[in-house]
Scaffold this active site. Structure first.
Site, PDB file in Angstrom:
ATOM      1  CD  GLU A 104      49.869  41.039  30.901  1.00 26.94           C
ATOM      2  OE1 GLU A 104      50.429  41.755  30.046  1.00 26.94           O
ATOM      3  OE2 GLU A 104      48.895  40.312  30.646  1.00 26.94           O
ATOM      4  CG  HIS A 122      46.637  43.363  34.892  1.00 24.17           C
ATOM      5  ND1 HIS A 122      45.458  43.432  34.182  1.00 24.17           N
ATOM      6  CD2 HIS A 122      47.209  42.174  34.559  1.00 24.17           C
ATOM      7  CE1 HIS A 122      45.340  42.340  33.437  1.00 24.17           C
ATOM      8  NE2 HIS A 122      46.381  41.558  33.655  1.00 24.17           N
ATOM      9  CG  HIS A 124      43.118  38.047  35.147  1.00 24.17           C
ATOM     10  ND1 HIS A 124      43.824  36.875  34.921  1.00 24.17           N
ATOM     11  CD2 HIS A 124      43.852  39.030  34.547  1.00 24.17           C
ATOM     12  CE1 HIS A 124      44.922  37.140  34.224  1.00 24.17           C
ATOM     13  NE2 HIS A 124      44.959  38.440  33.982  1.00 24.17           N
ATOM     14  CE1 TYR A 143      29.061  59.497  42.701  1.00 23.74           C
ATOM     15  CE2 TYR A 143      26.713  58.991  42.566  1.00 23.74           C
ATOM     16  CZ  TYR A 143      27.860  59.162  43.319  1.00 23.74           C
ATOM     17  OH  TYR A 143      27.825  58.999  44.674  1.00 23.74           O
ATOM     18  CG  HIS A 184      43.798  40.305  29.768  1.00 27.47           C
ATOM     19  ND1 HIS A 184      44.960  40.494  29.050  1.00 27.47           N
ATOM     20  CD2 HIS A 184      44.206  40.032  31.028  1.00 27.47           C
ATOM     21  CE1 HIS A 184      46.004  40.310  29.843  1.00 27.47           C
ATOM     22  NE2 HIS A 184      45.562  40.045  31.054  1.00 27.47           N
ATOM     23  CE1 TYR A 239      33.302  62.320  48.565  1.00 26.11           C
ATOM     24  CE2 TYR A 239      35.448  61.286  48.315  1.00 26.11           C
ATOM     25  CZ  TYR A 239      34.163  61.276  48.836  1.00 26.11           C
ATOM     26  OH  TYR A 239      33.757  60.223  49.601  1.00 26.11           O
TER      27      TYR A 239
END
Length: 243
Positions: A104, A122, A124, A143, A184, A239
């Site tokens: 990837e 990334h 799955h 939110y 994916h 925050y």
């Protein structure tokens, strides 16, 4: 996806040089790259322990200068050692190590070329992947979508590891720090590995929340408006701790 390729090696002339998984390939690896690799491996292992990936699926990367350190293809994360540093430049040429980078890589490099991101995760993740098959955008169930820049889009399906998938992902990521990949998984980015990972975990949680609420017979979950989300986005700018 980190496809199963066993322990394939790229024997090109790279700074790392080396022999095999767990064997020393430290030559030419800068101290900051060593530290970043340790953090990357810890994050990759966390995706497994937290149930966001199974086996060697998913991948993690971090940018150090113009070098992108990335998890290698098909190697279980618990086998990765300090000497297994795997790195490429922004054009994808391998400059560290001999383990084959994740399949990837096009997605990771596309993020670094087009954003100020320093880390990419990334996965799955089950709930997020399930949602990616149902909608074109995650409904505004919570939110915390504001922490990802707004409503989370779903990138159209394309074969893993392809330039087409990377292009689809970039469109879904426009003004966002995370998106779903149809059939994916997920991809998020951040200024640090911790931030990118937290965004992944939040995205999976929101997907699980929506699936849970939407599964109650005869009822539909209440959703937030874009105006309500914008108000939260403004609040999030202040925050956390200062100084």
């Amino acid at each position: 996806m980190a496809e199963q390729r066993g322990d394939e090696r790229d024997t090109g002339d790279v700074r790392g040089g080396g022999q095999g998984v767990g064997e020393s390939r430290r030559s030419g690896v800068r101290p900051e790259e060593e530290r970043a690799w340790e953090d990357l491996v810890a994050t990759a292992r966390r995706t497994v322990s937290d149930g966001l990936v199974v086996g060697t699926s998913g991948n993690v990367s971090v940018r150090v200068g113009d070098t992108v350190l990335v998890t290698p293809s098909g190697v279980p994360y618990d086998r990765l050692a300090p000497g297994d540093v795997t790195g490429v430049d922004l054009d994808g040429r391998q400059v560290l190590g001999t383990l084959v980078p994740t399949s990837e890589l096009p997605m990771h490099l596309a993020v670094y070329r087009t954003t100020g991101a320093r880390a990419v995760v990334h996965t799955h993740a089950v709930h997020a992947t399930a949602v990616s098959t149902l909608v074109s955008e995650l409904p505004l169930i919570h939110y915390m979508a504001a922490a990802l820049g707004g409503p989370v889009r779903v990138a159209p399906y394309a074969t893993y590891g392809s330039d087409e998938l990377a292009e689809n992902m970039l469109r879904a990521l426009a003004d966002r720090s995370g998106c779903l990949l149809r059939n994916h998984g997920t991809i998020t980015h951040g200024a640090t590995l911790d931030q990118a990972y937290d965004r992944t975990a939040q995205l999976e949680w929101m997907c699980r929340l929506w699936l849970t609420a939407a599964s109650v017979p005869g009822l539909s979950p209440s959703l937030l408006s874009t105006e309500q989300l914008a108000e939260v986005r403004d609040r999030l700018r202040g925050y956390g701790q200062r100084g």
